[in-house]
Design a protein around this motif. Structure first.
Motif, PDB file in Angstrom:
ATOM      1  N   SER A   1       1.008  -1.131  -0.145  1.00  0.00           N
ATOM      2  CA  SER A   1       0.121  -0.126  -0.142  1.00  0.00           C
ATOM      3  C   SER A   1       0.758   1.210   0.064  1.00  0.00           C
ATOM      4  CB  SER A   1      -0.826   0.015   1.312  1.00  0.00           C
ATOM      5  OG  SER A   1      -0.178   0.008   2.343  1.00  0.00           O
ATOM      6  N   THR A   2       2.183   1.251  -0.827  1.00  0.00           N
ATOM      7  CA  THR A   2       2.790   2.422  -0.707  1.00  0.00           C
ATOM      8  C   THR A   2       2.140   3.305  -1.699  1.00  0.00           C
ATOM      9  OG1 THR A   2       4.783   0.811  -0.801  1.00  0.00           O
ATOM     10  CG2 THR A   2       5.006   3.292  -1.655  1.00  0.00           C
ATOM     11  N   PRO A   3       1.978   4.676  -1.070  1.00  0.00           N
ATOM     12  CA  PRO A   3       1.357   5.867  -1.787  1.00  0.00           C
ATOM     13  C   PRO A   3       2.126   6.399  -2.930  1.00  0.00           C
ATOM     14  CG  PRO A   3       2.597   6.849   0.354  1.00  0.00           C
ATOM     15  CD  PRO A   3       2.310   5.272   0.088  1.00  0.00           C
ATOM     16  N   LEU A   4       1.402   6.853  -3.780  1.00  0.00           N
ATOM     17  CA  LEU A   4       1.947   7.250  -5.333  1.00  0.00           C
ATOM     18  C   LEU A   4       2.359   8.816  -4.866  1.00  0.00           C
ATOM     19  CD1 LEU A   4      -1.131   6.160  -7.578  1.00  0.00           C
ATOM     20  CD2 LEU A   4       1.127   5.136  -7.321  1.00  0.00           C
ATOM     21  N   SER A   5       3.187   8.812  -5.790  1.00  0.00           N
ATOM     22  CA  SER A   5       4.117  10.247  -5.640  1.00  0.00           C
ATOM     23  C   SER A   5       3.298  11.271  -6.182  1.00  0.00           C
ATOM     24  CB  SER A   5       5.396  10.223  -6.098  1.00  0.00           C
ATOM     25  OG  SER A   5       6.129  11.315  -6.168  1.00  0.00           O
ATOM     26  N   LEU A   6       2.933  12.427  -5.643  1.00  0.00           N
ATOM     27  CA  LEU A   6       2.318  13.531  -6.336  1.00  0.00           C
ATOM     28  C   LEU A   6       2.874  14.620  -6.694  1.00  0.00           C
ATOM     29  CD1 LEU A   6      -1.038  13.363  -3.880  1.00  0.00           C
ATOM     30  CD2 LEU A   6      -0.641  12.222  -6.187  1.00  0.00           C
ATOM     31  N   THR A   7       4.365  14.436  -6.485  1.00  0.00           N
ATOM     32  CA  THR A   7       5.168  15.621  -6.909  1.00  0.00           C
ATOM     33  C   THR A   7       6.246  15.119  -7.983  1.00  0.00           C
ATOM     34  OG1 THR A   7       6.690  14.812  -5.116  1.00  0.00           O
ATOM     35  CG2 THR A   7       5.138  16.570  -4.475  1.00  0.00           C
ATOM     36  N   SER A   8       6.666  16.224  -8.599  1.00  0.00           N
ATOM     37  CA  SER A   8       7.571  15.890  -9.577  1.00  0.00           C
ATOM     38  C   SER A   8       8.825  16.724  -9.363  1.00  0.00           C
ATOM     39  CB  SER A   8       7.080  16.228 -11.001  1.00  0.00           C
ATOM     40  OG  SER A   8       6.555  17.151 -11.303  1.00  0.00           O
ATOM     41  N   GLY A   9       9.809  16.606 -10.339  1.00  0.00           N
ATOM     42  CA  GLY A   9      11.186  17.358 -10.112  1.00  0.00           C
ATOM     43  C   GLY A   9      10.703  18.950 -10.649  1.00  0.00           C
ATOM     44  N   GLN A  10      11.637  19.775 -10.470  1.00  0.00           N
ATOM     45  CA  GLN A  10      11.363  21.426 -10.658  1.00  0.00           C
ATOM     46  C   GLN A  10      12.621  21.730 -11.027  1.00  0.00           C
ATOM     47  OE1 GLN A  10       8.442  22.887 -10.184  1.00  0.00           O
ATOM     48  NE2 GLN A  10       9.196  24.620 -10.782  1.00  0.00           N
TER      49      GLN A  10
ATOM     50  N   SER B   1      11.975  20.726 -19.684  1.00  0.00           N
ATOM     51  CA  SER B   1      10.771  20.543 -18.765  1.00  0.00           C
ATOM     52  C   SER B   1      10.147  19.167 -19.068  1.00  0.00           C
ATOM     53  CB  SER B   1       9.551  21.748 -18.934  1.00  0.00           C
ATOM     54  OG  SER B   1       8.676  21.520 -18.101  1.00  0.00           O
ATOM     55  N   SER B   2       9.961  18.791 -19.909  1.00  0.00           N
ATOM     56  CA  SER B   2       9.532  17.416 -20.100  1.00  0.00           C
ATOM     57  C   SER B   2      10.518  16.382 -19.550  1.00  0.00           C
ATOM     58  CB  SER B   2       9.569  17.020 -21.643  1.00  0.00           C
ATOM     59  OG  SER B   2       8.475  17.973 -22.112  1.00  0.00           O
ATOM     60  N   ILE B   3      11.675  16.459 -19.510  1.00  0.00           N
ATOM     61  CA  ILE B   3      12.467  15.506 -18.666  1.00  0.00           C
ATOM     62  C   ILE B   3      12.499  15.567 -17.418  1.00  0.00           C
ATOM     63  CG2 ILE B   3      15.104  14.891 -18.679  1.00  0.00           C
ATOM     64  CD1 ILE B   3      15.609  15.517 -21.812  1.00  0.00           C
ATOM     65  N   VAL B   4      12.934  16.765 -16.833  1.00  0.00           N
ATOM     66  CA  VAL B   4      13.062  17.155 -15.421  1.00  0.00           C
ATOM     67  C   VAL B   4      11.805  16.949 -14.653  1.00  0.00           C
ATOM     68  CG1 VAL B   4      14.014  18.591 -13.583  1.00  0.00           C
ATOM     69  CG2 VAL B   4      15.088  18.121 -15.848  1.00  0.00           C
ATOM     70  N   GLU B   5      10.651  17.774 -15.293  1.00  0.00           N
ATOM     71  CA  GLU B   5       9.495  17.995 -14.493  1.00  0.00           C
ATOM     72  C   GLU B   5       8.192  17.054 -15.139  1.00  0.00           C
ATOM     73  OE1 GLU B   5       9.817  22.780 -13.656  1.00  0.00           O
ATOM     74  OE2 GLU B   5       8.803  22.073 -15.307  1.00  0.00           O
ATOM     75  N   SER B   6       7.428  17.486 -15.832  1.00  0.00           N
ATOM     76  CA  SER B   6       6.443  16.713 -16.439  1.00  0.00           C
ATOM     77  C   SER B   6       5.745  17.372 -17.569  1.00  0.00           C
ATOM     78  CB  SER B   6       5.273  16.576 -15.344  1.00  0.00           C
ATOM     79  OG  SER B   6       4.616  17.913 -15.277  1.00  0.00           O
ATOM     80  N   ARG B   7       4.791  16.510 -18.448  1.00  0.00           N
ATOM     81  CA  ARG B   7       4.472  17.039 -19.662  1.00  0.00           C
ATOM     82  C   ARG B   7       3.775  18.292 -19.512  1.00  0.00           C
ATOM     83  NH1 ARG B   7      -0.222  16.260 -22.678  1.00  0.00           N
ATOM     84  NH2 ARG B   7      -0.115  16.539 -24.932  1.00  0.00           N
ATOM     85  N   ARG B   8       2.816  18.233 -18.506  1.00  0.00           N
ATOM     86  CA  ARG B   8       1.801  19.381 -18.274  1.00  0.00           C
ATOM     87  C   ARG B   8       2.740  20.643 -17.744  1.00  0.00           C
ATOM     88  NH1 ARG B   8      -0.012  21.492 -13.489  1.00  0.00           N
ATOM     89  NH2 ARG B   8       1.232  20.127 -12.211  1.00  0.00           N
ATOM     90  N   LYS B   9       3.822  20.634 -17.110  1.00  0.00           N
ATOM     91  CA  LYS B   9       4.453  21.744 -16.989  1.00  0.00           C
ATOM     92  C   LYS B   9       5.273  22.234 -18.090  1.00  0.00           C
ATOM     93  CE  LYS B   9       5.167  21.314 -11.732  1.00  0.00           C
ATOM     94  NZ  LYS B   9       5.951  21.091 -10.715  1.00  0.00           N
ATOM     95  N   ALA B  10       5.684  21.257 -18.934  1.00  0.00           N
ATOM     96  CA  ALA B  10       6.218  21.646 -20.168  1.00  0.00           C
ATOM     97  C   ALA B  10       5.509  22.363 -20.892  1.00  0.00           C
ATOM     98  CB  ALA B  10       6.891  20.170 -20.877  1.00  0.00           C
ATOM     99  N   VAL B  11       4.076  21.766 -21.231  1.00  0.00           N
ATOM    100  CA  VAL B  11       3.254  22.521 -22.008  1.00  0.00           C
ATOM    101  C   VAL B  11       3.056  24.031 -21.413  1.00  0.00           C
ATOM    102  CG1 VAL B  11       0.851  22.572 -22.822  1.00  0.00           C
ATOM    103  CG2 VAL B  11       1.859  20.591 -22.976  1.00  0.00           C
ATOM    104  N   ASP B  12       2.802  24.049 -20.070  1.00  0.00           N
ATOM    105  CA  ASP B  12       2.592  25.360 -19.525  1.00  0.00           C
ATOM    106  C   ASP B  12       3.632  26.606 -19.780  1.00  0.00           C
ATOM    107  OD1 ASP B  12       1.321  27.003 -17.387  1.00  0.00           O
ATOM    108  OD2 ASP B  12       3.212  26.932 -16.492  1.00  0.00           O
ATOM    109  N   ARG B  13       5.221  26.064 -19.813  1.00  0.00           N
ATOM    110  CA  ARG B  13       6.151  26.759 -20.048  1.00  0.00           C
ATOM    111  C   ARG B  13       6.179  27.024 -21.419  1.00  0.00           C
ATOM    112  NH1 ARG B  13       9.999  27.208 -16.061  1.00  0.00           N
ATOM    113  NH2 ARG B  13       9.872  25.624 -14.286  1.00  0.00           N
ATOM    114  N   VAL B  14       5.800  26.431 -22.284  1.00  0.00           N
ATOM    115  CA  VAL B  14       5.689  26.900 -23.874  1.00  0.00           C
ATOM    116  C   VAL B  14       4.578  27.800 -24.000  1.00  0.00           C
ATOM    117  CG1 VAL B  14       5.520  25.977 -26.036  1.00  0.00           C
ATOM    118  CG2 VAL B  14       6.815  24.604 -24.572  1.00  0.00           C
ATOM    119  N   VAL B  15       3.523  27.571 -23.390  1.00  0.00           N
ATOM    120  CA  VAL B  15       2.397  28.549 -23.611  1.00  0.00           C
ATOM    121  C   VAL B  15       2.906  29.949 -22.891  1.00  0.00           C
ATOM    122  CG1 VAL B  15      -0.140  28.984 -23.111  1.00  0.00           C
ATOM    123  CG2 VAL B  15       0.640  26.808 -23.901  1.00  0.00           C
ATOM    124  N   ARG B  16       3.243  29.949 -21.929  1.00  0.00           N
ATOM    125  CA  ARG B  16       3.765  31.046 -21.225  1.00  0.00           C
ATOM    126  C   ARG B  16       4.864  32.012 -22.217  1.00  0.00           C
ATOM    127  NH1 ARG B  16       5.779  30.889 -15.387  1.00  0.00           N
ATOM    128  NH2 ARG B  16       7.549  29.717 -16.412  1.00  0.00           N
ATOM    129  N   GLY B  17       5.789  31.085 -22.666  1.00  0.00           N
ATOM    130  CA  GLY B  17       6.665  31.531 -23.677  1.00  0.00           C
ATOM    131  C   GLY B  17       6.186  32.233 -24.944  1.00  0.00           C
TER     132      GLY B  17
END
Length: 367
Positions: free
Chosen positions: A14-23, A71-87
């Motif tokens: 019953s190990t909990p899933l990780s809800l955090t990613s790299g930054q 961002s895709s390698i270190v963080e996640s796909r969602r954060k990568a899309v967010d950074r691209v849209v912000r750019g």
């Protein structure tokens, strides 16, 4: 009796899933942007020379690709899309602001070299020197400054009462099903989209029927500007009146205050800040018009402060004519045009500052 033991919450199953990613660190984005910019500039110098537009475009594209991959390698796909849209949003903002900054820099840098106290206080023109047999150009914009203030002032005196009263009728008196209200609203929408040169042709034709073919005058130009100002004043005033809560009107009417007094002392006073701001912005909008004034008032180098007799000069028309129809001294004519453009920008900035000050003064105060 046999009992079943419940699984332990701390068991490996019953190990909990990780809800955090790299930054990514905060310095990664600016460092990556600088690195890509230097890389693109170096490649351009090696290939054949630095070219600013292509450097900006390639830097932006390669930066977006690099930040998306990182961002895709270190963080996640969602954060990568967010950074691209912000750019992309930041690039779009810079692309929209760049022409404005370039225009202001050009006008200010060239206008400051011409504008001085003599340029503002003396009448410009050209005169024949009998001693040297040369045509001497005298820089000066007094006739254009006075003409701009007179023509715009008359237009404001005519347009503001008409626009405010029309907006009061549309909001406070006319029912939604009133045919006159629908007609006025339709005409205001049509007038909002009328090209400015059509307003100038209308004013010149109207006065040509009254005074003859030589109908050039400052008052004619003011009527042309009225055609452009009235729909702006009506729209801005109408929106401000609709923002006044209906409870204020009902409370005033419940106390026995007449409807006219309610509109003057309650509705208009509450919306005064927005109304005055809209009026000042409408004046700033028409003060830079060239085509209607060029047609209705023509242009002249002579000083004329009578709006009912003869052509008048304004700052936008002076800038246009000095640059498009230069005299024998082309450099002097172009310098005159840049000086007029700079004074016009300063005048528009002053009107916008007045609008902000008035809005802050007349804004409702919290007690």
């Amino acid at each position: 009796m046999t009992t079943t033991k419940a699984p332990s919450a701390a068991s490996p199953a019953s190990t909990p899933l990780s809800l955090t990613s790299g930054q990514l660190p905060r310095y990664v984005e600016p460092a990556m942007l600088v690195g890509v910019a230097v890389l693109v500039a170096g490649v351009q110098f090696l290939i054949g020379g630095f070219h600013l537009p292509s450097w900006l475009i390639l830097t932006a594209l390669l930066y977006l690709v690099a930040i998306a991959i990182g961002s895709s390698i270190v963080e996640s796909r969602r954060k990568a899309v967010d950074r691209v849209v912000r750019g992309l949003v930041t690039a779009a903002f810079l692309l929209a602001v760049a022409p404005l900054i370039s225009t202001l820099w050009t006008v200010v840098s060239k206008g400051l070299a011409v504008v001085n106290w003599n340029f503002i206080t003396q009448t410009g023109g050209s005169a024949f020197d009998p001693d040297t047999l040369a045509v001497v150009a005298t820089p000066g914009a007094l006739q254009a400054i006075v003409g701009t203030l007179i023509i715009t002032g008359i237009a404001a005196l005519i347009s503001v009462p008409i626009g405010v009263l029309a907006a009061v009728y549309l909001v406070e008196y006319a029912l939604p099903t009133n045919p006159l209200r629908r007609t006025i609203t339709f005409l205001v929408d049509v007038m909002t989209g009328i090209p400015s040169i059509v307003a100038g042709l209308f004013a010149f034709s109207f006065f040509a029927l009254i005074v003859g073919p030589k109908a050039f005058s400052g008052f004619s130009a003011s009527i042309a500007l009225c055609v452009l100002m009235i729909p702006i004043v009506i729209r801005s005033t109408e929106e401000m009146l609709r923002l006044v809560p209906a409870d204020l009107r009902e409370a005033s009417l419940a106390l026995g205050v007449p409807r006219s007094a309610t509109i003057i002392k309650v509705v208009l006073r509450t919306a005064a800040s927005g109304i005055i701001t809209g009026v000042v912005l409408a004046v700033a909008r028409v003060v830079g018009e060239t085509a209607p004034i060029f047609i209705a008032a023509s242009f002249t180098d002579n000083f004329n402060s009578n709006p009912f007799d003869g052509p008048m000069q304004t700052l936008p028309v002076m800038a246009y004519t000095a640059y498009s129809f230069p005299g024998q001294d082309i450099d002097a004519s172009q310098a005159q045009a840049w000086g007029a453009a700079f004074l016009l920008v300063v005048l528009v900035v002053i009107f916008n500052l007045i609008a902000r000050i008035v809005a802050s003064v007349f804004a409702p105060k919290s007690r």
